[in-house]
Design a protein around this motif. Structure first.
Motif, short mmCIF file in Angstrom:
data_model
loop_
_atom_site.label_atom_id
_atom_site.label_comp_id
_atom_site.label_asym_id
_atom_site.label_seq_id
_atom_site.Cartn_x
_atom_site.Cartn_y
_atom_site.Cartn_z
N PRO A 80 0.83 -1.20 0.00
CA PRO A 80 0.00 0.00 0.00
C PRO A 80 0.87 1.26 0.00
O PRO A 80 1.87 1.34 0.70
CB PRO A 80 -0.80 -0.13 1.30
N GLY A 81 0.48 2.21 -0.82
CA GLY A 81 1.25 3.44 -0.97
C GLY A 81 2.11 3.47 -2.21
O GLY A 81 2.70 4.50 -2.55
N ALA A 104 -5.90 -6.68 -1.61
CA ALA A 104 -5.76 -7.90 -0.81
C ALA A 104 -4.77 -7.71 0.32
O ALA A 104 -4.98 -8.18 1.44
CB ALA A 104 -5.33 -9.06 -1.72
N VAL A 105 -3.67 -7.01 0.03
CA VAL A 105 -2.68 -6.72 1.08
C VAL A 105 -3.30 -5.86 2.17
O VAL A 105 -3.13 -6.10 3.37
CB VAL A 105 -1.44 -6.03 0.48
N ARG A 106 -4.05 -4.84 1.76
CA ARG A 106 -4.71 -3.95 2.72
C ARG A 106 -5.71 -4.73 3.58
O ARG A 106 -5.83 -4.49 4.79
CB ARG A 106 -5.44 -2.83 1.98
N PHE A 134 -12.70 2.76 3.30
CA PHE A 134 -12.77 3.80 2.27
C PHE A 134 -11.39 4.23 1.79
O PHE A 134 -11.26 5.19 1.05
CB PHE A 134 -13.56 5.00 2.80
N ASN A 135 -10.36 3.52 2.23
CA ASN A 135 -9.01 3.75 1.72
C ASN A 135 -8.41 2.39 1.40
O ASN A 135 -7.37 2.01 1.93
CB ASN A 135 -8.17 4.51 2.75
N SER A 136 -9.10 1.65 0.53
CA SER A 136 -8.76 0.24 0.31
C SER A 136 -7.42 0.05 -0.37
O SER A 136 -6.86 -1.04 -0.35
CB SER A 136 -9.85 -0.44 -0.53
N LEU A 137 -6.87 1.11 -0.99
CA LEU A 137 -5.58 0.99 -1.66
C LEU A 137 -4.44 1.58 -0.84
O LEU A 137 -3.28 1.53 -1.27
CB LEU A 137 -5.62 1.68 -3.03
N GLY A 138 -4.75 2.14 0.32
CA GLY A 138 -3.69 2.69 1.15
C GLY A 138 -2.87 3.75 0.43
O GLY A 138 -1.64 3.78 0.53
N GLY A 167 -7.89 5.26 -7.44
CA GLY A 167 -6.45 5.14 -7.62
C GLY A 167 -6.01 4.81 -9.03
O GLY A 167 -4.90 4.32 -9.23
N LEU A 168 -6.85 5.10 -10.02
CA LEU A 168 -6.56 4.71 -11.40
C LEU A 168 -6.68 5.91 -12.32
O LEU A 168 -7.69 6.61 -12.31
CB LEU A 168 -7.53 3.61 -11.83
#
Length: 302
Positions: A80-81, A104-106, A134-138, A167-168
């Protein structure tokens, strides 16, 4: 938004175009053409095949391209990040895998966090979960950059259909002259794209430029089979079957004839490794998949 800030900056795209004169002769498949002719022909190939690109990938590789891309993602192992630039990624396959992987990592991180806070009240657990949900991608982001408008159009349609938006971002740009500032990305990927770049040396220099110090370069590309028997069988399949599939599925024999010819003209594994090192990357290595039908090259900007 970090992503909007990144894309709104006037990149150094206005710098003088380097080495783009039409003079030198080069290959378009087995044809000899000028540099500018090659650019135009390759652009036309992908404009023609964009709508059937994913279907043809499944047909040509019997779906194995999905496994190759999964291996690439596991090799990347993003956390994430991470800020990823996926070049020549028009239809979004790498971008979508990246988003799934980071999510999945998050999720695993959240589960571990809640497990270590079993003494929290239900309300505290719920609030913590909602905040992370609400910040599933970190704060991870992926920027898909492709020179072909039709490929990007297909990718955006897929993203909308599959529900990818967080995030895209999608950017029209040339791998040889990327519209981004220096030292911006944690990871640069190019999957089945560098073979279609007219000046591979410039694309590699640009990859190095836009990566942060410590950033990683990953390239997934068709390569060369060393086993003579397998090589002959592979050639037979490539030249006798793939163009026919192109005609039947996409109505385009010539584009897929170019595809198989371009693979034979592409530098072998060791030569590409040397080119990546010449661009400034360190710890460059590669992994052959399926006996070298494809290879993943990796390098770091130190």
């Amino acid at each position: 938004c970090r992503c909007r800030a990144l894309l709104s900056r006037p990149a150094r795209a206005l710098r003088a175009r380097r080495g783009l004169a039409a003079g030198p002769e080069m290959h378009f498949g087995f044809q000899t053409v000028t540099e500018e002719e090659r650019r135009e022909k390759i652009y036309q190939v992908f404009e023609n095949v964009a709508k059937k690109y994913d279907v043809m990938n499944d047909s040509m590789t019997l779906g194995i391209h999905r496994v190759w891309k999964d291996i690439l993602m596991h090799k990347m192992n993003p956390c994430p990040g991470t800020l990823l630039l996926d070049v020549a990624g028009g239809t979004g396959d790498i971008a979508f895998r990246f988003i799934n992987y980071v999510r999945a990592v998050r999720q695993r991180q959240l589960q571990r966090k809640l497990k270590h806070h079993q003494n929290l009240s239900w309300q505290e657990i719920f609030e913590s979960y909602q905040k992370d949900k609400f910040n599933s991608l970190g704060d991870s982001q992926v920027v898909v950059c492709d020179i072909n408008r039709e490929m990007l159009k297909v990718g955006k349609q897929k993203a909308q259909h599959l529900g990818y938006s967080e995030g895209l971002s999608w950017v029209l740009g040339n791998a040889e002259e990327l519209p981004f500032d220096d030292d911006k990305f944690d990871v640069y990927t190019i999957a089945f794209g560098i073979r279609n770049v007219t000046r591979i040396d410039l694309a590699l220099q640009e990859a190095y430029r836009v990566l942060k110090p410590g950033g990683r370069f990953l390239c997934l590309e068709f390569s060369h089979v060393s086993n003579p028997l397998l090589s002959r069988l592979y050639d037979l399949y490539s030249f006798q079957v793939i163009p026919v599939l192109g005609e039947v599925i996409a109505g385009d024999w010539k584009s897929y004839q170019y595809l198989v010819e371009s693979i034979r003209q592409f530098p072998p594994q060791e030569e590409l490794k040397a080119m990546i090192e010449d661009a400034g990357f360190f710890k460059v290595d590669y992994e052959n998949l399926n006996f070298g039908i494809v290879a993943i090259h990796s390098g770091f900007k130190l």
